[in-house]
Design a protein around this motif. Structure first.
Motif, PDB file in Angstrom:
ATOM      1  N   THR A 129       0.845  -1.191   0.000  1.00  0.00           N
ATOM      2  CA  THR A 129       0.000   0.000   0.000  1.00  0.00           C
ATOM      3  C   THR A 129       0.882   1.242   0.000  1.00  0.00           C
ATOM      4  OG1 THR A 129      -1.744  -1.160   1.213  1.00  0.00           O
ATOM      5  CG2 THR A 129      -1.813   1.249   1.224  1.00  0.00           C
ATOM      6  N   GLY A 165      -3.414   5.593   0.940  1.00  0.00           N
ATOM      7  CA  GLY A 165      -4.595   5.048   1.578  1.00  0.00           C
ATOM      8  C   GLY A 165      -4.216   4.044   2.658  1.00  0.00           C
ATOM      9  N   GLN A 166      -5.194   3.287   3.123  1.00  0.00           N
ATOM     10  CA  GLN A 166      -5.001   2.370   4.243  1.00  0.00           C
ATOM     11  C   GLN A 166      -4.913   0.915   3.782  1.00  0.00           C
ATOM     12  OE1 GLN A 166      -4.579   3.474   7.552  1.00  0.00           O
ATOM     13  NE2 GLN A 166      -4.384   5.376   6.370  1.00  0.00           N
ATOM     14  N   ASN A 206      -5.768  -1.663   5.312  1.00  0.00           N
ATOM     15  CA  ASN A 206      -6.935  -2.459   5.705  1.00  0.00           C
ATOM     16  C   ASN A 206      -8.168  -2.137   4.869  1.00  0.00           C
ATOM     17  OD1 ASN A 206      -7.704   0.014   6.695  1.00  0.00           O
ATOM     18  ND2 ASN A 206      -7.838  -0.618   8.849  1.00  0.00           N
ATOM     19  N   THR A 221      -9.950   0.548   4.373  1.00  0.00           N
ATOM     20  CA  THR A 221     -11.003   1.414   4.888  1.00  0.00           C
ATOM     21  C   THR A 221     -10.869   2.802   4.273  1.00  0.00           C
ATOM     22  OG1 THR A 221      -9.637   2.006   6.801  1.00  0.00           O
ATOM     23  CG2 THR A 221     -11.204   0.196   7.076  1.00  0.00           C
ATOM     24  N   ASN A 241      -5.040  10.968   5.452  1.00  0.00           N
ATOM     25  CA  ASN A 241      -4.381   9.664   5.450  1.00  0.00           C
ATOM     26  C   ASN A 241      -5.297   8.564   4.918  1.00  0.00           C
ATOM     27  OD1 ASN A 241      -5.943  10.021   7.809  1.00  0.00           O
ATOM     28  ND2 ASN A 241      -4.835   8.402   8.874  1.00  0.00           N
ATOM     29  N   TYR A 242      -6.471   8.963   4.425  1.00  0.00           N
ATOM     30  CA  TYR A 242      -7.427   8.035   3.826  1.00  0.00           C
ATOM     31  C   TYR A 242      -7.741   8.446   2.389  1.00  0.00           C
ATOM     32  CZ  TYR A 242      -8.661   5.987   8.387  1.00  0.00           C
ATOM     33  OH  TYR A 242      -8.639   5.341   9.592  1.00  0.00           O
ATOM     34  N   LEU A 263       2.954   8.530   5.079  1.00  0.00           N
ATOM     35  CA  LEU A 263       1.836   7.888   5.760  1.00  0.00           C
ATOM     36  C   LEU A 263       0.538   8.654   5.557  1.00  0.00           C
ATOM     37  CD1 LEU A 263       3.561   6.907   9.130  1.00  0.00           C
ATOM     38  CD2 LEU A 263       3.196   5.485   7.094  1.00  0.00           C
ATOM     39  N   SER A 264       0.637   9.837   4.942  1.00  0.00           N
ATOM     40  CA  SER A 264      -0.541  10.659   4.702  1.00  0.00           C
ATOM     41  C   SER A 264      -0.320  11.471   3.432  1.00  0.00           C
ATOM     42  CB  SER A 264      -0.795  11.597   5.885  1.00  0.00           C
ATOM     43  OG  SER A 264      -1.965  12.369   5.687  1.00  0.00           O
TER      44      SER A 264
END
Length: 242
Positions: free
Chosen positions: A8, A11-12, A14, A16, A22-23, A56-57
């Motif tokens: 990845t 995004g995440q 998992n 979501t 950060n999404y 991370l974002s």
């Protein structure tokens, strides 16, 4: 090469979605620059975000996160294209029926195509999806999905010219028609390839031709998925998918 596990990079992991930077939420188009920065059309968040290598974002690049028609807003951005010579990003502003241009130093965009309401005349766009920047002609090839055609818009012009499909926005199955196309690209010789989504096929258009040839269709794609061979002709070369 040969790895079957993805990493990845935006995004995440998992899977979501969310609203913060950060999404992502319904991402579609991406472009990557020479520094490995990834620009993402974060469709359902009505924005374009850029993720630097290893971040991370993301950082907000275009749009505000709220749908709107102002020059600093987007409404469901879809495809992206980049002009590397000017470090400019072009955004297919799907629900606003326009193409916007954004530079690195300005959070407000510039209208470069469409923006005259939704419709099928040559000053309008109808649900533009993907875009391709053609540096040789300083123009954009626009997948005009709602009008079932591909149009070329020279930067600085006030209207488009037809590249493929029906000029009046009529869908069809013939070699001169498309039905809800979703992507376009050019090869080094200038030949055009179109994902003709609702006709379940890939169409090949030689330079300056509007009569397409099917080079891949649903039956062939299904054979590839289950591991069966599928012969296909692409740009005059015989390819065997196994």
């Amino acid at each position: 090469m040969g790895m079957s596990t993805g990493t990845t990079v935006a995004g995440q992991a998992n899977a979501t979605g969310g609203l913060t930077l950060n999404y992502l939420r319904g991402p579609l188009g991406i472009v990557v620059d020479e520094y490995s920065n990834i620009y993402v059309a974060d469709r359902n968040n009505d924005r374009v975000v850029v993720w630097s290598d290893g971040a991370l974002s993301g950082s907000l690049f275009a749009g505000t996160g709220t749908a709107g028609i102002s020059m600093n807003q987007l409404s469901e951005p879809y495809g992206l294209a980049r002009d590397s010579s000017s470090d400019t990003i072009y955004v297919a502003d799907f629900k606003n029926h326009r193409i916007m241009r954004y530079s690195q130093s300005n959070s407000s965009g510039t209208l470069v195509a469409g923006g005259n309401g939704n419709g099928t005349n040559q000053t309008q766009l109808l649900l533009p999806n993907a875009i391709y920047f053609d540096s040789l002609s300083n123009s954009l090839l626009i997948v005009n999905t709602g009008a079932h055609n591909i149009v070329r818009w020279v930067l600085g012009a006030s209207n488009w010219t037809l590249a493929a499909g029906n000029i009046n926005g009529t869908a069809g199955t013939s070699s001169t028609h498309l039905k809800s196309p979703t992507d376009v690209t050019l090869d080094p010789m200038g030949n055009m390839y179109v994902v003709d989504r609702n006709n379940q096929r890939i169409q090949f258009f030689p330079v300056d031709e509007t009569n397409g040839t099917t080079i891949l269709e649903l039956a062939c794609i299904e054979r590839v998925i289950v591991g069966l061979p599928c012969a296909n002709v692409l740009s005059g070369q015989r390819l065997l998918y196994e």
